[in-house]
Design a protein around this motif. Structure first.
Motif, short mmCIF file in Angstrom:
data_model
loop_
_atom_site.label_atom_id
_atom_site.label_comp_id
_atom_site.label_asym_id
_atom_site.label_seq_id
_atom_site.Cartn_x
_atom_site.Cartn_y
_atom_site.Cartn_z
N UNK A 136 0.80 -1.22 0.00
CA UNK A 136 0.00 0.00 0.00
C UNK A 136 0.83 1.26 0.00
N UNK A 137 2.13 1.14 0.26
CA UNK A 137 2.98 2.33 0.29
C UNK A 137 2.91 3.03 1.63
N UNK A 138 3.92 3.77 1.93
CA UNK A 138 3.98 4.53 3.17
C UNK A 138 3.98 6.00 2.82
N UNK A 139 2.87 6.66 3.03
CA UNK A 139 2.77 8.06 2.67
C UNK A 139 2.33 8.91 3.83
N UNK A 140 2.31 10.19 3.64
CA UNK A 140 1.91 11.12 4.69
C UNK A 140 0.53 11.68 4.48
N UNK A 141 -0.31 10.92 3.72
CA UNK A 141 -1.62 11.44 3.35
C UNK A 141 -2.73 10.98 4.28
N UNK A 142 -2.38 10.34 5.36
CA UNK A 142 -3.40 9.91 6.31
C UNK A 142 -3.86 11.05 7.20
N UNK A 143 -4.95 10.84 7.91
CA UNK A 143 -5.46 11.84 8.84
C UNK A 143 -5.44 11.27 10.25
N UNK A 144 -5.11 12.13 11.21
CA UNK A 144 -4.85 11.67 12.58
C UNK A 144 -6.04 10.93 13.17
N UNK A 145 -7.24 11.46 13.03
CA UNK A 145 -8.40 10.83 13.65
C UNK A 145 -8.63 9.44 13.09
#
Length: 282
Positions: A136-145
């Protein structure tokens, strides 16, 4: 190593990995799908309980005890947090966080049950986690909640794994029925009748019976016979299997990263099974 437990857990993973197929086929909103899927799943689990124990099985609800009610609470919360995390953050982050379940289960099992996981199991878990990250890749596009909800889901999953292992005498099937009722009913205020056709009801019935009833029943009986890290590791197979079925049915060609990461996860589990199978059974 208990080979019967591995077969039960593998069957549960196969059943759960059909979630992508049903989600793809049902054109309804998430709360509505959770409600109908959960109620059909609960009905299937109740029938399973009655077939196994007859009317005496109804007495299991009175014998749940603290462990059973806590199991039902964590199981239901895990389902709600899982679906919520898919809506609140990226699927990539949810998949990677879900792949930490073997480590969480191993740590909790060590603390609560004093079961030290084998080096092979931990190495295979690390390899499976790496495979999920590649997929799935490791990106910074996630959201904290959403990421926090996914962490909560992983913690809930690890908890029910350890409860099942610590209390094999607990009526886990009855606890599963309770969780399969209260969690969907929590979605009732947000569900809708719009688009609920006989065809969609049939699909949601299949979703509940195949994915929920069968998967959960097999998981219950497998997890009480296997170490927490083993249960979590077998569950990691769901990550590559889910897109595999979608590819086979809907001809959605997976990316090279998905194929490579999925192969890594399956190799990790296969290596673990082959290595541990050489250990004499008690």
């Amino acid at each position: 190593m208990d080979r019967k437990a591995l077969l039960l857990l593998f069957g549960a993973t196969l059943a759960w990995s059909t979630s992508g197929l049903f989600a793809r086929a049902i054109p309804l909103d998430t709360p509505t799908v959770i409600l109908w899927r959960g109620l059909f799943g609960a009905a299937g689990l109740l029938v399973t309980l009655l077939l196994m124990k007859g009317r005496d099985g109804l007495g299991d609800f009175a014998r749940l005890g603290r462990a059973g009610w806590f199991y039902a609470l964590c199981s239901g919360l895990g389902m709600l947090l899982f679906v919520g995390s898919l809506k609140a953050t990226t699927i990539a982050h949810v998949a990677i966080i879900y792949a930490t379940v073997p480590f969480a289960a191993a740590a909790l099992g060590w603390l609560v049950l004093h079961e030290r996981p084998s080096r092979v199991a931990m190495a295979a878990s690390a390899l499976a986690l790496a495979g999920s990250a590649v997929m799935v890749g490791i990106g910074g596009d996630g959201r904290l909640i959403g990421d926090l909800m996914a962490l909560g889901m992983a913690a809930a999953m690890a908890t029910i794994i350890v409860i099942a292992r610590a209390r094999p005498e607990m009526p886990a099937l009855a606890a599963g029925i309770v969780s399969a009722v209260w969690a969907p009913l929590a979605c009732l205020p947000f569900a809708s009748l719009a688009g609920v056709t006989p065809g969609n009801v049939a699909l949601m019935a299949g979703f509940g019976l195949a994915n929920s009833t069968l998967g959960f029943a097999l998981f219950i009986y497998g997890s009480r016979r296997a170490a927490p890290v083993v249960t979590g590791l077998m569950g990691a197979l769901e990550t590559p299997l889910t897109p595999l079925w979608v590819w086979l049915v809907y001809a959605e060609t997976p990316s090279a990263a998905t194929l490579a990461g999925g192969a890594l996860v399956m190799a990790a589990v296969g290596w673990f099974i082959l290595t541990e199978s050489r250990t004499p059974q008690p």
